[in-house]
Structure formats: C-alpha cells, structure tokens
Design an enzyme around this catalytic site. Structure first.
Site, PDB file in Angstrom:
ATOM      1  N   ARG A  68      -7.933   8.224  16.979  1.00  0.00           N
ATOM      2  CA  ARG A  68      -8.732   7.414  16.047  1.00  0.00           C
ATOM      3  C   ARG A  68      -9.956   6.794  16.735  1.00  0.00           C
ATOM      4  NH1 ARG A  68      -6.483   5.503  11.043  1.00  0.00           N
ATOM      5  NH2 ARG A  68      -4.769   6.850  10.535  1.00  0.00           N
ATOM      6  N   ARG A 124     -12.881   1.965  12.775  1.00  0.00           N
ATOM      7  CA  ARG A 124     -13.414   0.652  12.396  1.00  0.00           C
ATOM      8  C   ARG A 124     -13.634  -0.344  13.521  1.00  0.00           C
ATOM      9  NH1 ARG A 124      -8.942   0.251   8.031  1.00  0.00           N
ATOM     10  NH2 ARG A 124      -8.094   1.446   9.751  1.00  0.00           N
ATOM     11  N   ARG A 184     -19.934   3.248   7.353  1.00  0.00           N
ATOM     12  CA  ARG A 184     -18.975   3.014   6.253  1.00  0.00           C
ATOM     13  C   ARG A 184     -19.518   2.054   5.198  1.00  0.00           C
ATOM     14  NH1 ARG A 184     -15.760   3.338   3.238  1.00  0.00           N
ATOM     15  NH2 ARG A 184     -13.635   2.673   3.657  1.00  0.00           N
ATOM     16  N   ASP A 242      -9.391  13.651   7.962  1.00  0.00           N
ATOM     17  CA  ASP A 242      -8.109  12.955   7.793  1.00  0.00           C
ATOM     18  C   ASP A 242      -7.003  13.977   7.580  1.00  0.00           C
ATOM     19  OD1 ASP A 242      -7.088  10.027   7.475  1.00  0.00           O
ATOM     20  OD2 ASP A 242      -5.953  11.235   6.042  1.00  0.00           O
ATOM     21  N   TYR A 268       3.604  12.127   2.936  1.00  0.00           N
ATOM     22  CA  TYR A 268       2.553  11.653   2.020  1.00  0.00           C
ATOM     23  C   TYR A 268       2.587  12.398   0.692  1.00  0.00           C
ATOM     24  CZ  TYR A 268       0.596   8.846   5.722  1.00  0.00           C
ATOM     25  OH  TYR A 268       0.421   7.891   6.687  1.00  0.00           O
TER      26      TYR A 268
HETATM   27  O1  CP3 Z   1      -9.049  10.361  15.667  1.00  0.00           O
HETATM   28  C1  CP3 Z   1     -10.162  10.362  15.099  1.00  0.00           C
HETATM   29  O2  CP3 Z   1     -11.096   9.622  15.447  1.00  0.00           O
HETATM   30  C2  CP3 Z   1     -10.391  11.362  13.994  1.00  0.00           C
HETATM   31  C3  CP3 Z   1     -10.186  10.863  12.673  1.00  0.00           C
HETATM   32  C4  CP3 Z   1      -8.809  10.587  12.091  1.00  0.00           C
HETATM   33  C5  CP3 Z   1      -8.632   9.701  10.997  1.00  0.00           C
HETATM   34  N1  CP3 Z   1      -7.348   9.775  10.589  1.00  0.00           N
HETATM   35  C6  CP3 Z   1      -9.692   8.887  10.414  1.00  0.00           C
HETATM   36  C7  CP3 Z   1      -9.342   7.776   9.514  1.00  0.00           C
HETATM   37  C8  CP3 Z   1      -7.558  11.144  12.379  1.00  0.00           C
HETATM   38  C9  CP3 Z   1      -7.154  12.103  13.490  1.00  0.00           C
HETATM   39  C10 CP3 Z   1      -6.644  10.636  11.403  1.00  0.00           C
HETATM   40  C11 CP3 Z   1      -5.226  11.025  11.347  1.00  0.00           C
HETATM   41  C12 CP3 Z   1      -4.344  10.341  10.411  1.00  0.00           C
HETATM   42  N2  CP3 Z   1      -4.626   9.924   9.134  1.00  0.00           N
HETATM   43  C13 CP3 Z   1      -2.965  10.099  10.666  1.00  0.00           C
HETATM   44  C14 CP3 Z   1      -2.188  10.525  11.875  1.00  0.00           C
HETATM   45  C15 CP3 Z   1      -2.428   9.653  13.030  1.00  0.00           C
HETATM   46  C16 CP3 Z   1      -1.938   8.235  12.871  1.00  0.00           C
HETATM   47  O3  CP3 Z   1      -2.760   7.330  12.990  1.00  0.00           O
HETATM   48  O4  CP3 Z   1      -0.750   8.055  12.680  1.00  0.00           O
HETATM   49  C17 CP3 Z   1      -2.440   9.464   9.513  1.00  0.00           C
HETATM   50  C18 CP3 Z   1      -1.004   8.998   9.307  1.00  0.00           C
HETATM   51  C19 CP3 Z   1      -3.495   9.359   8.556  1.00  0.00           C
HETATM   52  C20 CP3 Z   1      -3.421   8.832   7.185  1.00  0.00           C
HETATM   53  C21 CP3 Z   1      -4.306   7.665   7.025  1.00  0.00           C
HETATM   54  N3  CP3 Z   1      -5.689   7.755   6.915  1.00  0.00           N
HETATM   55  C22 CP3 Z   1      -3.926   6.306   6.886  1.00  0.00           C
HETATM   56  C23 CP3 Z   1      -2.484   5.808   6.925  1.00  0.00           C
HETATM   57  C24 CP3 Z   1      -5.101   5.574   6.697  1.00  0.00           C
HETATM   58  C25 CP3 Z   1      -5.187   4.090   6.358  1.00  0.00           C
HETATM   59  C26 CP3 Z   1      -4.836   3.251   7.471  1.00  0.00           C
HETATM   60  C27 CP3 Z   1      -6.008   3.141   8.374  1.00  0.00           C
HETATM   61  O5  CP3 Z   1      -5.846   3.282   9.593  1.00  0.00           O
HETATM   62  O6  CP3 Z   1      -7.080   2.861   7.837  1.00  0.00           O
HETATM   63  C28 CP3 Z   1      -6.209   6.487   6.754  1.00  0.00           C
HETATM   64  C29 CP3 Z   1      -7.645   6.210   6.657  1.00  0.00           C
HETATM   65  C30 CP3 Z   1      -8.478   6.562   7.847  1.00  0.00           C
HETATM   66  N4  CP3 Z   1      -8.424   7.755   8.500  1.00  0.00           N
HETATM   67  C31 CP3 Z   1      -9.481   5.763   8.456  1.00  0.00           C
HETATM   68  C32 CP3 Z   1     -10.038   6.510   9.505  1.00  0.00           C
HETATM   69  C33 CP3 Z   1     -11.154   6.119  10.420  1.00  0.00           C
HETATM   70  C34 CP3 Z   1      -9.932   4.387   8.004  1.00  0.00           C
HETATM   71  C35 CP3 Z   1     -10.723   4.551   6.749  1.00  0.00           C
HETATM   72  C36 CP3 Z   1     -11.871   3.583   6.602  1.00  0.00           C
HETATM   73  O7  CP3 Z   1     -12.916   3.809   7.209  1.00  0.00           O
HETATM   74  O8  CP3 Z   1     -11.726   2.629   5.830  1.00  0.00           O
END
Ligand code: CP3
Length: 358
Positions: free
Chosen positions: A32, A36, A45, A81, A157
C-alpha cells in the site's frame, strides 16, 4: 544514505532476491505504498474518485510513481485494487467511506452462474495500460509489480459484499454447500490466471497474490478450499521466470500448507519468525516482510532497529524487506523513508556479523 546498488539495477536486485541468490542489499518496497499517508496521494484523491484513479492509466501511473520518487523504493506496484476483477466478472463495485462494497453478493448458485470469465485486455485494459506506461517510464532497471487477490480472499468479498469480521456468509457456504464454494474458488482462480497473465504480458516483473483473509481458516479448511484454488492458479499461470509472491496474514498455523502453493516468495506478517520459516522451508524459498506497520507510528530509531532485526533473521538472503501488512494512513512520511533507507543501507555482511554476535 541512498545506496548505489539500489539506483543502478533494482530489477535484477529484486529478481535475485526472489531466486535466493546473494545480493549486496535487500530490495525494499511497502505494501500500500501509494496511499493516504502521502500528501501527494491525498491531493490527487481530492480531485478524483478512487475507482476513477484505478481506471485512468495516467492517474494510476502518477500515484504508483509517488512512492518511488518520495521514498526511493526498489519496486513499483501498479495502483489498483484487488476488487477490480470482481467488477469485471459482473459484480457492482463501489468505494464507500467504510471501504469497498460489492452490491450484489454471491449467495446462491444463480448468483455464481451470472459471473463471467472476462478478457483482461478488454475489461481491465486500463490496468495493463498503466503497467505498460510504468515500464516505459521507468525503463528496464526498475521492477513493476502486478497483483491480484488469492481466490479465498476475493471470495470473502464476493460472498460477504464488504469487509466483515468473521466472514459468516462465506463460512456458512463452506459448511452448507462446499461443492458450490469449490466451484466459486475455481472460477475465481481461472479468471485470475487470465488477469495476471495479461499483467505479465504488459511487463510486470513479478506478481503478488494477496491472501489477506486466509488466516480465518483452520488447517483442515485451508487445505480443502484455499490451498487447491491457489495451487490451481499458480500452476495454470505457469509464470516461468516471473516470481509469484504470496502474501498471507495471520497464517502462522498454516505456513507448511502455504509453502505447498507453488509460490516463489512467501510474504508474511510480524507474527511469524523469519528465521524459523527459513529453517523450516530451507534456503530455496524467498521470504518477504515482515515489520509490523505500527512500528512506523513510533520513533524513527525504532523503525531502524526493526529493519535490522528483520534482516538479521534471514542474513538478507532471499529476503525482500516489506511490512507485514499495508502501511497505515497515519504513518509519518519520514518514517516510511527511514524504513526504506534503513533496508537499503544495511550492508549484508555486517548484518550477518551482528547476527553471529547476538
Ligand atoms: O500497494 C499499493 O500501493 C497498490 C495499491 C493497492 C490498494 N489496495 C489501493 C487502495 C493494493 C495492492 C490493494 C490491495 C487490497 N485492497 C487488499 C489486500 C491487501 C491488504 O491491505 O490487506 C485488500 C483487502 C483490499 C480491499 C480494500 N481496498 C479495502 C479493505 C479498502 C478500504 C480500506 C482502506 O485501506 O482504505 C480499499 C481501498 C483502497 N485500496 C485504498 C487504496 C489506496 C484507499 C482508498 C482511498 O483512497 O480512499
């Protein structure tokens, strides 16, 4: 502080670590890493929706590159994502304040029958375009990483519709209709093979599978459901020289089974001991991780010593330094930088000496 090896050929460094070949320093990136905690990400964003960024290659490239320029990481993961393929399979995806939501969860056989196998160069071309753009911007010496969810985590999911502790709808399916769950996991695995093949064809140097929720399973259930679907995915992907990194969280009890998936690199959280894993699986399987993301909420000195401790566990051999889960939004950027620099500036011979003394 910035190391010369890192800036010369990060891709060969990364691939050597995946193959457990000797390296002068460990490669480092952060799960990640585009997110943010970076003011630059928040600025993008503020103007664009999350899914809009994912689906607009120029925006996805811009945010993917931010951690490379700001932190100097050794690998760039494409911004996307894990739920993007669920949408391409026919589900309704939305990002809400509480996280991502799939509007029409799979509960019955007819929901599953409506899922479609998609062509990633059609339905999710934006992702492959972002990878192609990153590869041409960064050139041949920086690895670009593709990714997808492992079948069990995507099923969590797709069946629950959202992040939900306990995953009772999915577990109900596991016990009430195991045959349907097996079919669902196989459908996901086959779609993910196509999806990852397209990312590799677009230039991804390695791919990571996220099995964030595998730890919800006991050994018997992991072996009966998640393991065969992940094995199918990895063997059908048949990625050859392209490493497949498998991330699991809360899976200390499952590691001997996780090691049977066929993954090249096991990415683990802070609850497992890298030294014990190395002893258990031998020097031929690379490890990634495993600093607790919360360490980065404390002082920078603590970050540096956590990095040193993690690297001492493996002597830096067959090790990609990373966190044990995604970086937290409240992380100070200077601590993320301290994490990366501590990894890159630790000479490995010194690390093994420290190890011998202690
Ligand atoms: O690693 C990176 O920088 C690449 C981008 C990436 C995102 N999500 C961006 C994201 C990757 C590799 C993921 C994987 C992901 N997404 C997982 C597996 C890894 C983990 O963290 O367990 C999971 C379970 C998700 C599902 C997901 N997407 C959730 C649960 C959420 C909300 C919670 C959160 O952290 O915000 C997201 C949204 C998300 N995916 C954001 C980002 C940067 C935040 C969205 C925003 O900008 O508001």
């Amino acid at each position: 502080m910035t190391s010369t090896i890192s800036s010369s050929n990060r891709k060969s460094l990364f691939l050597k670590a995946c193959r457990c070949e000797p390296v002068e320093q460990v490669p480092v990136w952060i799960m990640r890493q585009a997110g943010r905690y970076l003011p630059e990400y928040r600025a993008v964003r503020a103007k664009h929706g999350f899914l809009e960024i994912c689906k607009t290659p120029e925006l996805a490239m811009e945010v993917s590159l931010q951690p490379f320029h700001i932190l100097g990481v050794d690998a760039v993961i494409v911004f996307s994502d894990i739920l993007i393929p669920a949408e391409a399979m026919g589900m309704e995806l939305e990002l809400t304040e509480a996280g991502p939501v799939l509007g029409n969860p799979i509960r019955e056989r007819r929901d599953m029958a409506a899922l479609r196998r998609f062509d990633p160069e059609q339905e999710t071309r934006f992702l492959n375009d972002a990878i192609r753009g990153l590869v041409s911007t960064l050139g041949p010496t920086v690895p670009v990483l593709g990714f997808a969810a492992a079948p069990w985590t995507l099923a969590c999911y797709m069946v629950e519709g959202q992040t939900k502790s306990g995953f009772d709808s999915l577990k109900r399916l596991l016990y009430a209709d195991p045959k349907m769950l097996r079919e669902l996991l196989e459908t996901i695995a086959r779609c993910t093979v196509d999806y990852l093949r397209a990312q590799v064809a677009a230039g991804a140097a390695a791919v990571q599978l996220f099995d964030t929720w595998a730890g919800e399973l006991g050994r018997k259930e992991y072996e009966a459901f998640a393991l065969p679907a992940t094995q199918l995915l990895i063997s059908e992907l048949n990625a050859g020289e392209t490493p497949v990194i498998l991330y699991t969280k809360g899976c200390a009890h499952l590691m001997p089974l996780v090691a049977r998936t066929g993954a090249t690199v096991l990415s683990v959280d802070w609850r497992v001991d890298l030294k014990k894993l190395r002893e258990q699986f031998g020097p031929g399987i690379a490890l990634q991780g495993n600093v607790d993301p919360c360490v980065l909420l404390g002082p920078a000195e603590g970050v540096r010593s956590a990095v040193r401790e993690a690297i001492e566990k493996t002597d830096g051999l067959g090790h990609i330094l990373n966190l044990g889960h995604g970086i937290l939004p409240s992380t100070p950027v200077e601590n993320a930088r301290a994490f990366v620099q501590a990894g890159q500036s630790l000479p490995l011979r010194a690390a093994s000496e420290i190890h011998r003394v202690s």
